[in-house]
Design a protein around this motif. Sequence first.
Motif, short mmCIF file in Angstrom:
data_model
loop_
_atom_site.label_atom_id
_atom_site.label_comp_id
_atom_site.label_asym_id
_atom_site.label_seq_id
_atom_site.Cartn_x
_atom_site.Cartn_y
_atom_site.Cartn_z
N GLU A 45 0.82 -1.21 0.00
CA GLU A 45 0.00 0.00 0.00
C GLU A 45 0.85 1.26 0.00
OE1 GLU A 45 -3.78 -1.18 2.73
OE2 GLU A 45 -1.83 -1.42 3.70
N HIS A 46 0.18 2.38 -0.27
CA HIS A 46 0.76 3.71 -0.13
C HIS A 46 -0.15 4.56 0.76
CE1 HIS A 46 2.52 3.13 -4.42
NE2 HIS A 46 3.45 2.85 -3.53
N ASP A 47 0.41 5.61 1.30
CA ASP A 47 -0.39 6.63 1.97
C ASP A 47 -0.91 7.58 0.89
OD1 ASP A 47 -1.45 8.79 3.30
OD2 ASP A 47 0.28 9.12 4.60
N PRO A 48 -2.22 7.57 0.60
CA PRO A 48 -2.73 8.38 -0.52
C PRO A 48 -2.58 9.88 -0.31
CG PRO A 48 -4.54 7.44 0.76
CD PRO A 48 -3.28 6.80 1.26
N HIS A 49 -2.46 10.32 0.94
CA HIS A 49 -2.26 11.75 1.18
C HIS A 49 -0.93 12.22 0.59
CE1 HIS A 49 -5.16 10.56 4.37
NE2 HIS A 49 -5.70 11.73 4.09
N LEU A 50 0.02 11.29 0.51
CA LEU A 50 1.32 11.66 -0.07
C LEU A 50 1.23 11.90 -1.58
CD1 LEU A 50 3.80 9.28 1.81
CD2 LEU A 50 3.30 11.70 2.26
N TYR A 51 0.26 11.30 -2.24
CA TYR A 51 0.14 11.51 -3.68
C TYR A 51 -0.04 12.99 -4.01
CZ TYR A 51 -0.83 6.43 -4.17
OH TYR A 51 -0.77 5.06 -4.16
N TRP A 52 -0.95 13.64 -3.29
CA TRP A 52 -1.20 15.05 -3.56
C TRP A 52 -0.04 15.91 -3.06
CZ3 TRP A 52 -3.20 18.05 -6.79
CH2 TRP A 52 -3.54 19.38 -6.51
N LYS A 53 0.51 15.57 -1.92
CA LYS A 53 1.67 16.30 -1.41
C LYS A 53 2.81 16.27 -2.43
CE LYS A 53 4.77 16.45 2.64
NZ LYS A 53 6.07 16.22 1.99
N VAL A 54 3.06 15.07 -2.99
CA VAL A 54 4.10 14.93 -4.00
C VAL A 54 3.77 15.76 -5.24
CG1 VAL A 54 5.09 13.28 -5.67
CG2 VAL A 54 5.04 12.72 -3.24
N ALA A 55 2.51 15.73 -5.66
CA ALA A 55 2.11 16.51 -6.84
C ALA A 55 2.44 17.98 -6.66
CB ALA A 55 0.61 16.33 -7.11
N CYS A 56 2.06 18.53 -5.52
CA CYS A 56 2.32 19.95 -5.26
C CYS A 56 3.82 20.24 -5.27
CB CYS A 56 1.71 20.36 -3.93
SG CYS A 56 -0.10 20.22 -3.88
N GLU A 57 4.61 19.35 -4.65
CA GLU A 57 6.05 19.58 -4.57
C GLU A 57 6.73 19.50 -5.93
OE1 GLU A 57 7.64 16.84 -1.74
OE2 GLU A 57 6.73 17.84 -0.01
N VAL A 58 6.42 18.46 -6.72
CA VAL A 58 7.13 18.30 -7.99
C VAL A 58 6.68 19.35 -9.01
CG1 VAL A 58 7.68 15.86 -7.65
CG2 VAL A 58 5.54 16.48 -8.80
N ILE A 59 5.42 19.75 -8.97
CA ILE A 59 4.97 20.81 -9.88
C ILE A 59 5.66 22.12 -9.54
CG2 ILE A 59 3.00 22.26 -10.50
CD1 ILE A 59 1.23 19.75 -10.19
N GLN A 60 5.70 22.47 -8.26
CA GLN A 60 6.35 23.72 -7.86
C GLN A 60 7.84 23.69 -8.19
OE1 GLN A 60 5.37 24.09 -3.70
NE2 GLN A 60 3.20 24.34 -4.09
N GLU A 61 8.47 22.52 -8.01
CA GLU A 61 9.89 22.41 -8.33
C GLU A 61 10.15 22.61 -9.82
OE1 GLU A 61 13.47 19.09 -8.18
OE2 GLU A 61 11.93 19.03 -6.62
N CYS A 62 9.29 22.02 -10.66
CA CYS A 62 9.45 22.17 -12.11
C CYS A 62 9.28 23.63 -12.55
CB CYS A 62 8.47 21.28 -12.85
SG CYS A 62 8.97 19.54 -12.93
N ILE A 63 8.30 24.31 -11.98
CA ILE A 63 8.10 25.72 -12.31
C ILE A 63 9.31 26.54 -11.88
CG2 ILE A 63 6.71 27.77 -11.80
CD1 ILE A 63 4.27 25.89 -11.57
N ALA A 64 9.82 26.27 -10.67
CA ALA A 64 10.98 27.01 -10.16
C ALA A 64 12.23 26.75 -10.99
CB ALA A 64 11.22 26.65 -8.70
N LYS A 65 12.48 25.48 -11.31
CA LYS A 65 13.67 25.13 -12.10
C LYS A 65 13.63 25.75 -13.50
CE LYS A 65 15.02 20.61 -10.17
NZ LYS A 65 15.01 19.15 -10.44
N SER A 66 12.47 25.67 -14.13
CA SER A 66 12.36 26.12 -15.53
C SER A 66 12.24 27.63 -15.66
CB SER A 66 11.14 25.46 -16.17
OG SER A 66 9.94 25.92 -15.54
N LYS A 67 11.75 28.27 -14.59
CA LYS A 67 11.52 29.72 -14.59
C LYS A 67 10.50 30.15 -15.65
CE LYS A 67 16.02 31.06 -12.68
NZ LYS A 67 16.43 29.70 -12.29
N VAL A 68 9.60 29.22 -16.03
CA VAL A 68 8.57 29.58 -17.01
C VAL A 68 7.44 30.31 -16.31
CG1 VAL A 68 9.13 27.53 -18.37
CG2 VAL A 68 7.19 27.45 -16.79
N ASN A 69 6.69 31.03 -17.09
CA ASN A 69 5.47 31.66 -16.59
C ASN A 69 4.39 30.59 -16.56
OD1 ASN A 69 3.12 33.06 -16.09
ND2 ASN A 69 3.48 34.64 -17.64
#
Length: 521
Positions: A45-69
């Motif tokens: 099993e997985h902790d499903p709450h981590l799915y959304w936490k991970v989504a928020c983190e990796v999306i924000q990281e991609c925006i920050a790394k790429s510096k796109v609008n």
Amino acid sequence: MAEYLLGLDYGTGGGKACLIDAEGRVLAYAFREYPIIIQHPGWSEHDPHLYWKVACEVIQECIAKSKVNPRQIRGIAVSSALPNLVMVDRDGNPVHLAYNLMDRRATKEVAWLKSTIGEERMFALTGNPVDDHPMLVNLLWEKNNRPESFRKVFQALTVDGFINFKLTGKFTVNIGSAAFYGVAWDIRRHKFNEDVLHEIGLSKDLFPPAFSCEDVIGEVTEEASKATGIPQGTPVCAGAVDFCVSCVASGTTAEGDVQMNLGTCGNFGIVHKTTDFLREMLVCPHAVESRTTYVTIPTTTTGGQLLRYVRDNLAHFEVEVEKILGVSAYDLLNLEAEKVSPGCDGLLALPYFMGERSPLWDPYARGVIFGLSLSHTKGHIVRALMESVAYALYHNFEIVQSAGWKINLPIVFNEGGARSRLWRQIITDVFNVPTVFLKNRAGAPYGGAILAGVACGVFPNFQIAKKLAEYVDPLEPSSKNHKLYREYYKLYRRLYEHLKEDFRELARLREEHVRREEVSS
């Protein structure tokens, strides 16, 4: 104005995001591991709450790394490794932990379905074996074993469907992922057979509406925008099975194309139009022309996960070296395995650490190291595990070959442990076919970004996937090694047959011991 696309993917070991531009260039990539929770033997099993936490983190990281609008992100697509299951209440809150594809607890439910509905009837409808523990099997386990909490379940979602709900506020499933509901899912008509649902006692209201993979199913909500940084109103497409979008990433889109991944699971997929499905293997609609095109995906349950197991449990030295010098522990293990000759000096492994999927479909099977002696090293064990995955996949490849399906060579290696040239050469030799390696291995989230581009009109069709795919490091099989591996492969096959009933007895003894401990406590 520049246009960007985002793909998210959820595997058994972690979640990933990839941000690309309209030329297909990767601008940013992010990954987060999450733990696999093993509460009891056969559970995973997985902790499903981590799915959304991970989504928020990796999306924000991609925006920050790429510096796109982020306002120029034209679309999002989410994929996940199937089968999985996230049960939610009316508000979309998870009920219990989420099932992942290694969970094999519902053996009694599988036996009941075989006797009640019948294997022939289920296969004729779904195209898939019930032994894979598709989502309806797990729902029946919940109904039988946790009836009070089961009554709280409002929707039975896939992981990608759960993330799409968090993004859009809508309960949905794509027809590729929906194939893994199984049992009552009509894979040719892309809908449930309500008669079968009624016979097994599950309401059709438990399941969300199904959409083609290329459909746009909603837009990012204000709440999701605040959590992720993606602007409100950004289109979200229905998504796909992780393997299918990884096929898009590698240009595996035409009938007969074959791709292989060595992620948590080891698998390969072949694209086809025929609905004369192979009984021993998984099949689902492709992300490409999802209403009429399929991918059959032979799978061994533990592929790259075997090396993760070695890293975490047997490679403390290599892990410490990685911390100090920054050299990957996996690369160090690979160097040790390279010193060992094919056949591992008589060491043979069965890779069934969490049961086995195609073509054995045996939840009781377990890992075996056979022939171990004092002359064998850690390198021997690592290579034997690599060779065992090759044998498991070759068992499936033989079946595909005998079916007479069109096979386009070379086989394309893509994600996970395929980074190991040694592992690729082992598989090349065992299969006795040429192989190539995909140069851009951003994998499933990259393919998801392309899918989002097609769904949202940035790309006119999936020809862009063929155009962007670049192959490197072609390998040819060694006839000498193939002959040697054929002999070990025969022993590999016999070894399982000799132990098949012993695996069941071992499971019985384990369950009996657990019951005694529960009574005594």
